[in-house]
Write an enzyme that holds these catalytic residues in place. Structure first.
Site, short mmCIF file in Angstrom:
data_model
loop_
_atom_site.label_atom_id
_atom_site.label_comp_id
_atom_site.label_asym_id
_atom_site.label_seq_id
_atom_site.Cartn_x
_atom_site.Cartn_y
_atom_site.Cartn_z
N ASP A 119 0.88 -1.16 0.00
CA ASP A 119 0.00 0.00 0.00
C ASP A 119 0.92 1.21 0.00
O ASP A 119 2.12 1.10 0.27
CB ASP A 119 -0.94 -0.02 1.21
CG ASP A 119 -2.15 0.90 0.99
OD1 ASP A 119 -2.09 1.75 0.08
OD2 ASP A 119 -3.16 0.75 1.72
C1 BGC Z 1 -5.11 3.18 0.21
C2 BGC Z 1 -5.21 2.19 -0.93
C3 BGC Z 1 -5.03 2.90 -2.23
C4 BGC Z 1 -3.71 3.63 -2.24
C5 BGC Z 1 -3.42 4.39 -3.51
C6 BGC Z 1 -3.88 4.06 0.11
O1 BGC Z 1 -3.96 5.11 1.00
O2 BGC Z 1 -5.11 2.49 1.43
O3 BGC Z 1 -6.45 1.54 -0.89
O4 BGC Z 1 -5.13 2.00 -3.30
O5 BGC Z 1 -3.71 4.57 -1.18
O6 BGC Z 1 -4.24 5.49 -3.63
#
Ligand code: BGC
Length: 711
Positions: free
Chosen positions: A257
């Site tokens: 993530d």
């Molecule tokens: C989130 C993810 C997301 C990623 C990219 C993170 O803060 O937890 O679900 O895909 O950001 O935007």
């Protein structure tokens, strides 16, 4: 063709590297390309070179790889080097209803159709990997991201996610399922350490991930922000190396993530294949960039570990034709908008309908007072990473106005919301009093501490004094319809008893207002069912009853174990506000003739449940028949029942259909930690078939003849 031309084309084919030949098997192409990469080039494939891309390698025809959120459509372009929108003017897309709304349709085929549309749009926008679906389990109704997820039940989430991913990946686009694993609260999400017993992990928090790996062939998995048993999920040896790649045989790539990686050594050795979003000055400072490169050079890390990561990245590229080039996709088409509307329509759950208050008869209705901030609020571009820059968005007010389209007297009054005038409530009550029917569009929104990434809700109550307002409106006008726009359960105690009709509309995407209007005025018969329990009060809900949220000293212990959602309410005999699987219709369904047909051969189902459903009302409609399994005397304690099958059937008035739900041995099994496997015990089971988890219409007993253990 002349002989000379044949000879020349033959020669060219000879010179052409094998990996560029799309007729060659993927694994051969992967090995060939891997053998041509320099160490630096390999390293460049395992970390980002902007917020949502990895570097191109032009000399080898490897394109820049584009990733995008997810899961409700293709997000607007972000970055390149910050979270700010890129400011593009061509990044509008179809905004689908939120994840929990999709789950409320209980229609995996519709999930596939939605996934297909999202895949086409991703291709049209040049995206290779879509960051979704999100399948974390609703452990607490307060989790800020419940709206993105698929509810509280692992079986339902599995079926919906498998459908969705098959759709996306049919379009030469990879799906990235997230967030692996146990990312069930936003409170301290970057650091919180989750502790739970092995059986709970296997039975509740992993099944949806396992199903999409083994049944849908998902190509990417995103590690979660939180820690699991003391190690960050983005480089968690147990979850990634042992379970995902080892036991389940996952061949795709694991990405972090954004800013979920924390350490080079752990990232290298514990299963991370692609590092995204780390807060470092330059991309070269990422844990899997220069520090990894230097480590390989010094011999700290074997080349084989890097090669494995590169193979996984290349494999996903080949499978999705990223290197061969893809056909252009399609975006913002009427078909995709129609899909958004179908999902929104099938997602709407009719929670209460006393005296057939709904549907409204547009021909007879003289005046309608529409009340509430959520009647006019745009929701698609909210909630953080799952936001969509919608091509358009029909609000509830617009949808209703478009639907009635004649000189019915409609008023709108905001009633509640941030910064409304002090007398907004009084004016709304007055409007309700003067109208034949009052329609309150209440609920939550994507503000902080509501349904949003980055924070949890503080309680289950409706914000901005809505409870009191609705109570007054219901008193002023007994013909009040309450519509709840929210992605997680809310308390309704103060007014539910006196409101004749309540509709759960979720965040229903760009076509949400049209879908709602079609349900309210009876063009569509509601068929959504709750994918989560609505508790009467927060303290009834397991993690809160046990004081096991949000954790202490950086650790949250899942004390409730298996008893999440209805498993808790049923086992502890606590009356919910609305049970899991609940949803009314404008027609009625009768269930009859349950037959349990025992499996004939060892490889087939253990038993097939056959029964009939008849539409006994006067409108066509759809019913979601749910099948739960209860074991009489399990060796280890089990919840009183568990969902193991369901079927959505569409029936005309008086139409009858035979439904047949096969159950394999897995449907009877629980995870036995001592055996490290799924134990189906010989003995008595009850098969319960119903219209909700608390409305069982048919049941029969079944004897499993043999005990078996499966991995
Ligand atoms: C989130 C993810 C997301 C990623 C990219 C993170 O803060 O937890 O679900 O895909 O950001 O935007």
């Amino acid at each position: 063709m002349t002989t000379l031309a044949v000879a020349v084309s033959f020669l060219r084919a000879e010179e052409r590297p094998l990996y560029l030949d799309s007729r060659q098997p993927v694994e051969k192409r992967v090995e060939d390309l891997l053998s041509r990469l320099t160490l630096e080039e390999k390293i460049s494939l395992v970390h980002a070179d902007s917020k949502f891309t990895t570097a191109a390698i032009p000399r080898l025809n490897i394109p820049r790889r584009w990733l995008s959120d997810g899961p409700h459509g293709v997000r607007e372009d972000i970055g390149p080097d910050s979270w700010k929108p890129a400011g593009h003017t061509d990044d509008f897309s179809t905004a689908m209803p939120c994840g929990i709304a999709l789950a409320a349709t209980w229609n995996p085929e519709l999930a596939r159709v939605e996934g297909e549309a999202i895949g086409q749009e991703a291709r049209s926008r040049g995206k290779h990997i879509m960051l979704g679906p999100a399948v974390n389990i609703m452990r607490t109704p307060l989790c800020g991201r419940n709206f993105e997820y698929m509810g509280e039940d692992p079986f339902l989430a599995s079926r919906m996610a498998v459908g969705y991913i098959r759709g996306v990946q049919s379009q030469e686009v990879a799906s990235c399922v997230k967030h692996f694993a146990a990312n069930d609260q936003e409170w301290q999400r970057d650091s919180i350490n989750v502790e739970m017993d092995e059986r709970t992990l296997r039975e509740i928090y992993l099944p949806a991930f396992k199903a999409v790996v083994q049944e849908a062939g998902v190509l990417a998995v995103m590690g979660a922000y939180n820690q699991f048993r003391g190690q960050h999920c983005c480089h968690n040896d147990y979850l990634l190396n042992k379970v995902l790649k080892g036991e389940w045989g996952f061949q795709g790539l694991v990405m972090s993530d954004w800013n979920g990686a924390h350490d080079t050594r752990e990232a290298v050795l514990n299963g991370l294949d692609l590092e995204m979003g780390t807060s470092k000055k330059t991309y070269d400072d990422y844990f899997l960039a220069r520090p990894f490169l230097e480590g390989v050079r010094k011999g700290d890390y074997p080349m084989a570990v890097l090669d494995d990561k590169v193979r996984r990245n290349l494999r996903v590229m080949f499978v999705t034709y990223a290197i061969d080039g893809r056909q252009p996709g399609s975006i913002n088409t009427p078909e995709h908008q129609a899909t958004a509307r179908s999902v929104a329509e099938e997602a709407i759950v009719l929670l209460k309908n006393d005296g057939a208050a709904l549907p409204l008869d547009a021909a007879k209705l003289k005046s309608l007072a529409i009340i509430g901030d959520n009647a006019t609020r745009l929701q698609c571009h909210g909630g953080q990473s799952s936001e969509i820059k919608a091509f358009y968005e029909i609000t509830p007010l617009e949808g209703i106005l478009q639907r009635i389209g004649h000189d019915l007297n409609v008023t709108y009054s905001v009633g509640f919301g941030k910064g409304v005038a002090a007398d907004a409530g009084d004016r709304a009550v007055q409007a309700a009093k003067s109208a034949e029917v009052a329609l309150v569009v209440a609920g939550l929104n994507h503000d902080r501490n509501a349904d949003t990434e980055g924070s949890d809700r503080r309680d289950l109550k409706l914000p901005y004094g809505q409870d009191e307002l609705i109570r007054r409106i219901v008193e002023a006008n007994p013909r009040t319809i309450v519509v709840i726009v929210a992605g997680s359960p809310v308390e309704m105690g103060p007014w539910l008893g006196r409101a004749p009709a309540v509709v759960q509309a979720w965040y229903s995407g760009m076509e949400g207002g049209n879908a709602l209007a079609r349900v309210l005025f009876g063009d569509v018969n509601p068929s959504g069912k709750l994918p989560c329990t609505f508790p009467k009060q927060l303290a009834d809900s397991p993690a809160h009853a046990l004081n096991a949220y949000p954790g202490t000293n950086g650790t949250v212990r899942y004390e409730e174990g298996l008893l999440v959602g209805y498993r808790w309410f049923d086992t502890k005999q606590i009356e919910p506000l609305f049970p899991f699987g609940f949803g009314l219709s404008y027609t009625t369904f009768e269930y009859s003739n349950l037959k349990l047909v025992a499996g004939q051969d060892a490889n087939g189902p253990a038993v097939t449940a056959e029964f009939e459903i008849t539409n006994t009302g006067s409108r066509e409609g759809a019913e979601v028949a749910q099948l739960y399994v209860h074991q009489a005397q399990p060796g280890l304690p089990r919840p009183v029942k568990e969902l193991k099958g369901f079927r959505k059937v569409f029936l005309k008035p008086n139409e009858k259909q035979t439904v047949s739900i096969p159950l394999d041995r897995k449907a009877f099994a629980y995870y036995d930690p001592a055996k490290a496997g799924w134990l189906a015990e010989k003995g008595a089971f009850t098969i319960l078939v119903g219209s909700s988890s608390r409305d069982i219409r048919l049941q029969d007993n079944f004897q499993l003849a043999q005990t078996t253990v499966e991995k």
